[in-house]
Structure formats: structure tokens, C-alpha cells
Design a protein around this motif. Sequence first.
Motif, PDB file in Angstrom:
ATOM      1  N   ALA A  25       0.833  -1.210   0.000  1.00  0.00           N
ATOM      2  CA  ALA A  25       0.000   0.000   0.000  1.00  0.00           C
ATOM      3  C   ALA A  25       0.864   1.255   0.000  1.00  0.00           C
ATOM      4  O   ALA A  25       0.568   2.227  -0.704  1.00  0.00           O
ATOM      5  N   ALA A  26       1.959   1.247   0.768  1.00  0.00           N
ATOM      6  CA  ALA A  26       2.862   2.406   0.800  1.00  0.00           C
ATOM      7  C   ALA A  26       3.529   2.608  -0.554  1.00  0.00           C
ATOM      8  O   ALA A  26       3.666   3.746  -1.021  1.00  0.00           O
ATOM      9  N   GLN A  27       3.938   1.517  -1.189  1.00  0.00           N
ATOM     10  CA  GLN A  27       4.564   1.622  -2.509  1.00  0.00           C
ATOM     11  C   GLN A  27       3.572   2.160  -3.533  1.00  0.00           C
ATOM     12  O   GLN A  27       3.908   3.017  -4.348  1.00  0.00           O
ATOM     13  N   GLU A  28       2.339   1.674  -3.472  1.00  0.00           N
ATOM     14  CA  GLU A  28       1.315   2.156  -4.401  1.00  0.00           C
ATOM     15  C   GLU A  28       1.057   3.644  -4.197  1.00  0.00           C
ATOM     16  O   GLU A  28       0.942   4.412  -5.158  1.00  0.00           O
ATOM     17  N   ALA A  29       0.983   4.075  -2.950  1.00  0.00           N
ATOM     18  CA  ALA A  29       0.764   5.499  -2.654  1.00  0.00           C
ATOM     19  C   ALA A  29       1.934   6.345  -3.139  1.00  0.00           C
ATOM     20  O   ALA A  29       1.737   7.440  -3.676  1.00  0.00           O
ATOM     21  N   LEU A  30       3.149   5.837  -2.984  1.00  0.00           N
ATOM     22  CA  LEU A  30       4.326   6.574  -3.446  1.00  0.00           C
ATOM     23  C   LEU A  30       4.315   6.709  -4.971  1.00  0.00           C
ATOM     24  O   LEU A  30       4.555   7.793  -5.505  1.00  0.00           O
ATOM     25  N   VAL A  31       4.014   5.637  -5.653  1.00  0.00           N
ATOM     26  CA  VAL A  31       3.950   5.693  -7.123  1.00  0.00           C
ATOM     27  C   VAL A  31       2.855   6.657  -7.558  1.00  0.00           C
ATOM     28  O   VAL A  31       3.044   7.461  -8.473  1.00  0.00           O
ATOM     29  N   ARG A  32       1.710   6.622  -6.903  1.00  0.00           N
ATOM     30  CA  ARG A  32       0.614   7.536  -7.243  1.00  0.00           C
ATOM     31  C   ARG A  32       1.037   8.986  -7.005  1.00  0.00           C
ATOM     32  O   ARG A  32       0.720   9.876  -7.785  1.00  0.00           O
ATOM     33  N   ALA A  33       1.774   9.245  -5.937  1.00  0.00           N
ATOM     34  CA  ALA A  33       2.249  10.610  -5.647  1.00  0.00           C
ATOM     35  C   ALA A  33       3.230  11.084  -6.710  1.00  0.00           C
ATOM     36  O   ALA A  33       3.245  12.263  -7.073  1.00  0.00           O
ATOM     37  N   MET A  34       4.055  10.182  -7.220  1.00  0.00           N
ATOM     38  CA  MET A  34       5.064  10.567  -8.215  1.00  0.00           C
ATOM     39  C   MET A  34       4.505  10.644  -9.631  1.00  0.00           C
ATOM     40  O   MET A  34       5.041  11.375 -10.456  1.00  0.00           O
ATOM     41  N   THR A  35       3.435   9.910  -9.932  1.00  0.00           N
ATOM     42  CA  THR A  35       2.998   9.827 -11.324  1.00  0.00           C
ATOM     43  C   THR A  35       1.610  10.373 -11.608  1.00  0.00           C
ATOM     44  O   THR A  35       1.278  10.594 -12.758  1.00  0.00           O
ATOM     45  N   ALA A  36       0.794  10.560 -10.584  1.00  0.00           N
ATOM     46  CA  ALA A  36      -0.585  10.960 -10.858  1.00  0.00           C
ATOM     47  C   ALA A  36      -1.097  12.023  -9.900  1.00  0.00           C
ATOM     48  O   ALA A  36      -2.298  12.190  -9.734  1.00  0.00           O
ATOM     49  N   GLY A  37      -0.190  12.746  -9.245  1.00  0.00           N
ATOM     50  CA  GLY A  37      -0.608  13.835  -8.380  1.00  0.00           C
ATOM     51  C   GLY A  37      -1.270  13.407  -7.087  1.00  0.00           C
ATOM     52  O   GLY A  37      -1.968  14.200  -6.462  1.00  0.00           O
ATOM     53  N   GLY A  38      -1.048  12.168  -6.674  1.00  0.00           N
ATOM     54  CA  GLY A  38      -1.632  11.691  -5.422  1.00  0.00           C
ATOM     55  C   GLY A  38      -0.966  12.339  -4.221  1.00  0.00           C
ATOM     56  O   GLY A  38       0.097  12.956  -4.335  1.00  0.00           O
ATOM     57  N   PRO A  39      -1.581  12.178  -3.044  1.00  0.00           N
ATOM     58  CA  PRO A  39      -0.986  12.762  -1.834  1.00  0.00           C
ATOM     59  C   PRO A  39       0.314  12.055  -1.458  1.00  0.00           C
ATOM     60  O   PRO A  39       0.482  10.868  -1.725  1.00  0.00           O
ATOM     61  N   LEU A  40       1.187  12.805  -0.837  1.00  0.00           N
ATOM     62  CA  LEU A  40       2.478  12.266  -0.410  1.00  0.00           C
ATOM     63  C   LEU A  40       2.274  11.372   0.807  1.00  0.00           C
ATOM     64  O   LEU A  40       1.719  11.798   1.803  1.00  0.00           O
ATOM     65  N   PRO A  41       2.712  10.104   0.722  1.00  0.00           N
ATOM     66  CA  PRO A  41       2.569   9.233   1.894  1.00  0.00           C
ATOM     67  C   PRO A  41       3.504   9.675   3.019  1.00  0.00           C
ATOM     68  O   PRO A  41       4.544  10.283   2.774  1.00  0.00           O
ATOM     69  N   ALA A  42       3.126   9.351   4.238  1.00  0.00           N
ATOM     70  CA  ALA A  42       3.918   9.721   5.404  1.00  0.00           C
ATOM     71  C   ALA A  42       5.294   9.071   5.348  1.00  0.00           C
ATOM     72  O   ALA A  42       5.449   7.957   4.843  1.00  0.00           O
ATOM     73  N   GLY A  43       6.295   9.809   5.829  1.00  0.00           N
ATOM     74  CA  GLY A  43       7.639   9.259   5.929  1.00  0.00           C
ATOM     75  C   GLY A  43       8.521   9.503   4.717  1.00  0.00           C
ATOM     76  O   GLY A  43       9.672   9.073   4.702  1.00  0.00           O
ATOM     77  N   PHE A  44       8.022  10.181   3.702  1.00  0.00           N
ATOM     78  CA  PHE A  44       8.817  10.450   2.506  1.00  0.00           C
ATOM     79  C   PHE A  44       9.136  11.929   2.429  1.00  0.00           C
ATOM     80  O   PHE A  44       8.311  12.782   2.779  1.00  0.00           O
ATOM     81  N   ASP A  45      10.331  12.241   1.950  1.00  0.00           N
ATOM     82  CA  ASP A  45      10.768  13.625   1.824  1.00  0.00           C
ATOM     83  C   ASP A  45      10.070  14.270   0.627  1.00  0.00           C
ATOM     84  O   ASP A  45      10.209  13.789  -0.504  1.00  0.00           O
ATOM     85  N   PRO A  46       9.326  15.364   0.849  1.00  0.00           N
ATOM     86  CA  PRO A  46       8.616  16.009  -0.261  1.00  0.00           C
ATOM     87  C   PRO A  46       9.551  16.464  -1.382  1.00  0.00           C
ATOM     88  O   PRO A  46       9.200  16.378  -2.560  1.00  0.00           O
TER      89      PRO A  46
END
Length: 164
Positions: A25-46
Motif C-alpha cells: 500500500a505504501a509503494q502504491e501510494a508513493l507511485v501515485r504521488a510521483m505519477t498521478a498527483g496523489g498525496p504524499l505518503p507519510a515518511g517520505f521527503d517532499p
Amino acid sequence: MTGPDGAGPDVAGPDGGPLDAGLAAAQEALVRAMTAGGPLPAGFDPGDVGAAARSILRKRAGEVARAWPLLAGSFGDGWNDAFARWAAERPTSGSVRDAWDFARDHRAGLSPSAARELALTEARWAYDGASAPRRRRAAVRRVPGGLAVQVLGRVRVLAPALPR
């Protein structure tokens, strides 16, 4: 069949072991944040995620430019920025479909050569913006300076005769 915790299906990871649903789920959220404007998951540097997202958008812009060179050329030096603004919150559908969707959304501002590229593509292929393009048996489309007529895969551009 449920997994060992009884919470969901027993799904194997790439190594054959159990899949860590939280990690997936975290990997999916990270990919969505990088490729489709999704929210940044917790614990990642903006800043790091933003840099990766910009890099991915530049790569997509380059792939679209290779697929539809006249489209990219009609934006000149502003191509990467124009495409990145448009694509920032859209997941990719592949370079051809990204190009097609971008061209349709910017139809009014296309150069004559890019408008012709779009019209000829639409004469050859049917595409509703959602499902995969499919070949047309026949079509007629306006192109700058004439009409594109496609019958059974062959496209001819008909232009009015020039005055003598």
C-alpha cells in the motif's frame, strides 16, 4: 482462502513468500504521488518525491515527443513545461494515448502541422479517450488546407486546386 492473519486473501510476493500488504500500500501510494498527483505518503521527503515526479514527467514528455513529433514541435522550447502541467495529475496511458489526449485538450492552440498530425491519426484510428484505439475502416477528417480521407487503412489528403 484467507491469509495467516485471517484478514484477507493469501497473496504471494515476488519471492513466493507472503506479501506485506502495508508495504504494498505504501509503494502504491508513493507511485501515485510521483505519477498521478496523489498525496504524499507519510515518511517520505517532499523534495525527493517532487524531484522524482519531475523526472518522470520529463521522461513522459520525451516519449510523447518521439511518438508525435509535430505536436511537441508546435510548443517549441515550452514543450516539457506544457506537457508537465497537463500530465502532473494524470496517470499515463502510454505515450501515444498521452499524446492524443494532450493534443485533443490543446486542439485550439496547435500549429497547422500538429493539427494535421492529430487529424490524420483520428482518420486512421477510433479512440474514445478511455479504451484502447482501434483501426477505422473509413473516415473523413478536416486537416489544415483540405480533407483527409481514409479507406481500409489508406489515407489521402484532398486539397482544393490552387487558382491559376
